[in-house]
Design an enzyme around this catalytic site. Structure first.
Site, PDB file in Angstrom:
ATOM      1  N   GLU A  46     -13.230  -0.027  -8.632  1.00  0.00           N
ATOM      2  CA  GLU A  46     -13.064  -0.953 -10.018  1.00  0.00           C
ATOM      3  C   GLU A  46     -14.099  -1.019 -11.108  1.00  0.00           C
ATOM      4  O   GLU A  46     -13.686  -1.350 -12.155  1.00  0.00           O
ATOM      5  CB  GLU A  46     -12.650  -2.332  -9.401  1.00  0.00           C
ATOM      6  CG  GLU A  46     -11.450  -2.629  -8.753  1.00  0.00           C
ATOM      7  CD  GLU A  46     -11.692  -1.944  -7.188  1.00  0.00           C
ATOM      8  OE1 GLU A  46     -12.743  -1.869  -6.733  1.00  0.00           O
ATOM      9  OE2 GLU A  46     -10.617  -1.875  -6.457  1.00  0.00           O
ATOM     10  N   GLU A 106       0.950  -1.099   0.082  1.00  0.00           N
ATOM     11  CA  GLU A 106       0.038   0.114  -0.028  1.00  0.00           C
ATOM     12  C   GLU A 106       1.006   1.218  -0.023  1.00  0.00           C
ATOM     13  O   GLU A 106       0.490   2.328  -0.649  1.00  0.00           O
ATOM     14  CB  GLU A 106      -0.944   0.007   1.155  1.00  0.00           C
ATOM     15  CG  GLU A 106      -1.920  -1.228   1.302  1.00  0.00           C
ATOM     16  CD  GLU A 106      -3.044  -1.118   0.250  1.00  0.00           C
ATOM     17  OE1 GLU A 106      -3.151   0.052  -0.394  1.00  0.00           O
ATOM     18  OE2 GLU A 106      -3.888  -1.990   0.244  1.00  0.00           O
ATOM     19  N   ARG A 126       0.314   3.832  -3.100  1.00  0.00           N
ATOM     20  CA  ARG A 126      -0.038   4.991  -2.970  1.00  0.00           C
ATOM     21  C   ARG A 126       0.853   6.336  -2.635  1.00  0.00           C
ATOM     22  O   ARG A 126       0.491   7.106  -3.183  1.00  0.00           O
ATOM     23  CB  ARG A 126      -1.200   5.041  -1.456  1.00  0.00           C
ATOM     24  CG  ARG A 126      -2.333   3.918  -1.463  1.00  0.00           C
ATOM     25  CD  ARG A 126      -3.043   3.830  -0.520  1.00  0.00           C
ATOM     26  NE  ARG A 126      -3.872   2.724  -0.351  1.00  0.00           N
ATOM     27  CZ  ARG A 126      -5.145   2.767   0.250  1.00  0.00           C
ATOM     28  NH1 ARG A 126      -5.643   3.693   0.623  1.00  0.00           N
ATOM     29  NH2 ARG A 126      -5.868   1.529   0.348  1.00  0.00           N
ATOM     30  N   ASP A 131      -5.320  -9.904  -7.816  1.00  0.00           N
ATOM     31  CA  ASP A 131      -5.668  -8.905  -8.970  1.00  0.00           C
ATOM     32  C   ASP A 131      -4.463  -8.237  -9.716  1.00  0.00           C
ATOM     33  O   ASP A 131      -4.156  -8.359 -10.827  1.00  0.00           O
ATOM     34  CB  ASP A 131      -6.693  -7.855  -8.540  1.00  0.00           C
ATOM     35  CG  ASP A 131      -6.475  -7.248  -7.120  1.00  0.00           C
ATOM     36  OD1 ASP A 131      -5.106  -7.375  -6.560  1.00  0.00           O
ATOM     37  OD2 ASP A 131      -7.259  -6.789  -6.337  1.00  0.00           O
TER      38      ASP A 131
HETATM   39  C1  DMJ Z   1      -6.725   0.222  -4.339  1.00  0.00           C
HETATM   40  O1  DMJ Z   1      -5.945   0.612  -3.325  1.00  0.00           O
HETATM   41  C2  DMJ Z   1      -5.918  -0.539  -5.474  1.00  0.00           C
HETATM   42  O2  DMJ Z   1      -6.823  -0.552  -6.530  1.00  0.00           O
HETATM   43  C3  DMJ Z   1      -5.638  -1.775  -5.280  1.00  0.00           C
HETATM   44  O3  DMJ Z   1      -5.081  -2.420  -6.204  1.00  0.00           O
HETATM   45  C4  DMJ Z   1      -6.908  -2.466  -4.569  1.00  0.00           C
HETATM   46  N1  DMJ Z   1      -7.950  -1.894  -4.370  1.00  0.00           N
HETATM   47  C5  DMJ Z   1      -7.954  -0.494  -3.817  1.00  0.00           C
HETATM   48  C6  DMJ Z   1      -9.112   0.094  -4.207  1.00  0.00           C
HETATM   49  O4  DMJ Z   1     -10.393  -0.761  -4.013  1.00  0.00           O
END
Ligand code: DMJ
Length: 541
Positions: A446, A177, A181, A310
């Site tokens: 998404e 994260e 981010r 994902d």
């Molecule tokens: C986000 O922080 C990013 O897209 C991450 O890959 C997975 N999901 C969250 C938001 O849903």
């Protein structure tokens, strides 16, 4: 020993004189400079430098913003346009939503990670540790810039210029994260503005994460404590690392090495890729868990397009695109992975013919699809847009349209018109959930992300309409007192709000909503690639 009365008088006059001097000096300080002034020994010198730097910084910032405005094809819309019956009006409406959410954060939670919009206080989830690291500011700054919220951008930029992650971060931070981010947000701010300060900060953050990569295989630990240097995996993961996490480092680290000339980051992410390339994949699929030995071993055979997997697939595709389609190994591995998943995990529902990727636990199939997994519609459309082979491109365009449709059904079949966290396909329900624990919505992007790619690729107006419906539902159900909140049950006509404004609302949902109502030359997809937090990086040609 007591003082005589004339001595007391002298001391008293002296103290009063000193007090007067201090108070007067305080009023002559530049605003915001007081702290710095009193903290330093050579105060006069520091104060002068501060004023000079401040003026210089302001001038540089003005120039950057001017340049950005000239280069940025977005007309800065007038906030007073209320009628949202065309793309421009809707774009302005989204911009106003961003302003509302930002103002709430700014007023009640400045410097905190996130806002509680109803309690009007700060919020932090465990991924950020327990320090106040301003996650919303860093996740939001590129969006503020893109939509032309100039004052807000400047304020965010000022805060970031003083940002010292090492000092602010406390407790266990998620390496993944922090990378997507913080490093990602700062890299995109640099890519958009050319302001070197952002690049330096991005490199600082990524450098702090490097100890997490010191493992026998090079596969990083999930968590790091910057104060103690302690690294670890999640307690529930039995010492294993997670595919979506260690697999979603590459875009940021490779871009960072490319921009700074410091090869360490690309070396770390290439090592992970090399280890994975060498591993045998069960039926071509990538299990979610992996050990950290050298060579590593797969954990339980769990396969998914959603949580914990994902963005690994997303980064394979996007790394190929980010390198100007020169990285052929990555393209091949992406195609092989998706092909294997189509073969084993892609299903069509019986009644409504809805396409979805099921989950696999060994050979047991779970007919469940997550909101998170809905991103894959956009991913395969992006592949189609970049694919030379027309048959393959058509195949993935169809798949993307079908996934986009399924995810829309998960929205349309709920009471609020907003989709749940996860939905199932059984003999009695399709694209819905009867599980209370899956019924929530936390402002995830998404589904809109997939509609955004579909809009860019097809120009079918229905994608803009679906996005607009979502805007209206957000207004109706997710708008809180001072920002936007998740809701606890999408099947409830009067849903309770969870009182959390996630930082990815700015980075992702707002950005995709704004872009879907913008022209294609705002962040054209042949020049920009979005990281998994929707932070745009420039494609290398
Ligand atoms: C986000 O922080 C990013 O897209 C991450 O890959 C997975 N999901 C969250 C938001 O849903």
């Amino acid at each position: 020993m007591g003082l005589r009365s004339h001595e007391q008088l002298v001391v008293c006059v002296g103290v009063m004189f000193l007090l007067t001097v201090c108070i007067t000096a305080f009023f002559f300080l530049p605003s915001g400079g007081a702290d710095l002034y009193f903290r330093e020994e050579n105060s006069v010198h520091v104060r002068d430098t501060f004023i000079r730097n401040e003026a210089l910084r302001k001038k540089e910032q003005e120039e950057l913003l001017k340049k950005a405005e000239e280069a940025n094809p977005v007309p800065i819309p007038k906030p007073e346009i209320g009628a949202a019956d065309d793309a421009e009006g809707r774009r302005v409406f989204v911009k106003q939503m961003i302003k509302f959410a930002w103002d709430g954060y700014r007023k009640y939670a400045w410097g905190e990670n996130e806002l509680r919009p109803n309690s009007r206080s700060g919020h932090s989830s465990s991924i950020f540790g327990y320090g106040k690291t301003g996650a919303t500011i860093i996740d939001a700054i590129d969006t503020l810039f893109i939509v032309g919220l100039k004052e807000e951008y400047k304020e965010a930029r000022d805060w970031i210029s003083e940002f010292n992650f090492k000092d602010l971060a406390k407790g266990d931070l998620s390496v993944f994260e922090t990378n997507i981010r913080f490093t990602g947000g700062l890299l995109s701010a640099y890519a958009l503005t050319g302001d070197k300060m952002f690049l330096t900060k991005a490199e600082d953050v990524a450098t702090l994460l490097l100890p997490a990569f010191e493992t026998p295989s090079g596969i990083p630990y999930s968590l790091i404590d910057l104060q103690t240097g302690r690294v670890k995996t999640y307690s529930w993961a039995s010492g294993k690392a997670i595919l979506s996490e260690y697999g979603s480092i590459q875009l940021e680290f490779d871009y960072l090495s490319n921009l700074t000339g410091n090869p360490i980051f690309a070396q770390k992410s290439n090592k992970i890729r090399d280890v994975l390339t060498a591993m045998e994949k069960p039926e071509g699929l990538y299990p979610i868990y992996i050990s950290m030995d050298n060579p590593p071993r797969w954990g339980q055979h769990l396969f998914s397009m959603g949580a914990m997997a994902d963005s690994w697939y997303e980064y394979l595709l996007k790394q190929w695109i980010a390198t100007g389609k020169t990285d052929q190994r990555t393209k091949r591995e992406y195609e092989e992975a998706i092909f294997a998943m189509e073969k084993r995990m892609l299903y069509k529902s019986e009644q409504s013919n809805l396409w979805y990727f099921a989950k696999l636990n060994g050979n047991r199939v779970e007919h469940s699809f997550e909101h998170l997994a809905c991103f894959c519609g956009g991913m395969v459309v992006l592949h189609a847009m970049n694919e030379e082979n027309a048959t393959i491109a058509q195949h993935y365009m169809d798949l993307g349209k079908n996934i986009g449709h399924t995810c829309h059904e998960s929205y349309a079949r709920s009471t609020t018109g907003i989709g749940p966290e996860s939905f199932q396909f059984t003999s009695s329900i399709e694209a819905k959930t009867e599980r209370r624990q899956d019924s929530y919505y936390i402002l995830r992007p998404e589904v809109v992300e997939t509609w955004f790619y579909l809009w860019r690729a097809t120009k079918d107006e229905k994608y803009r309409q679906w996005a607009w419906d979502h805007v209206q539902n957000l207004e109706k159900y997710a708008k809180g007192n001072a920002g936007y909140s998740g809701i606890r049950n999408v099947y409830d006509s009067n849903p309770e709000q969870d009182d959390v404004q996630q930082s990815f609302l700015f980075a992702e949902l707002f950005k995709y909503l704004y872009l879907i109502f913008s022209d294609d030359d705002v962040l054209p997809l042949d020049q920009w690639v979005f990281n998994t937090e929707a932070h745009p990086f420039r494609i290398r040609h």
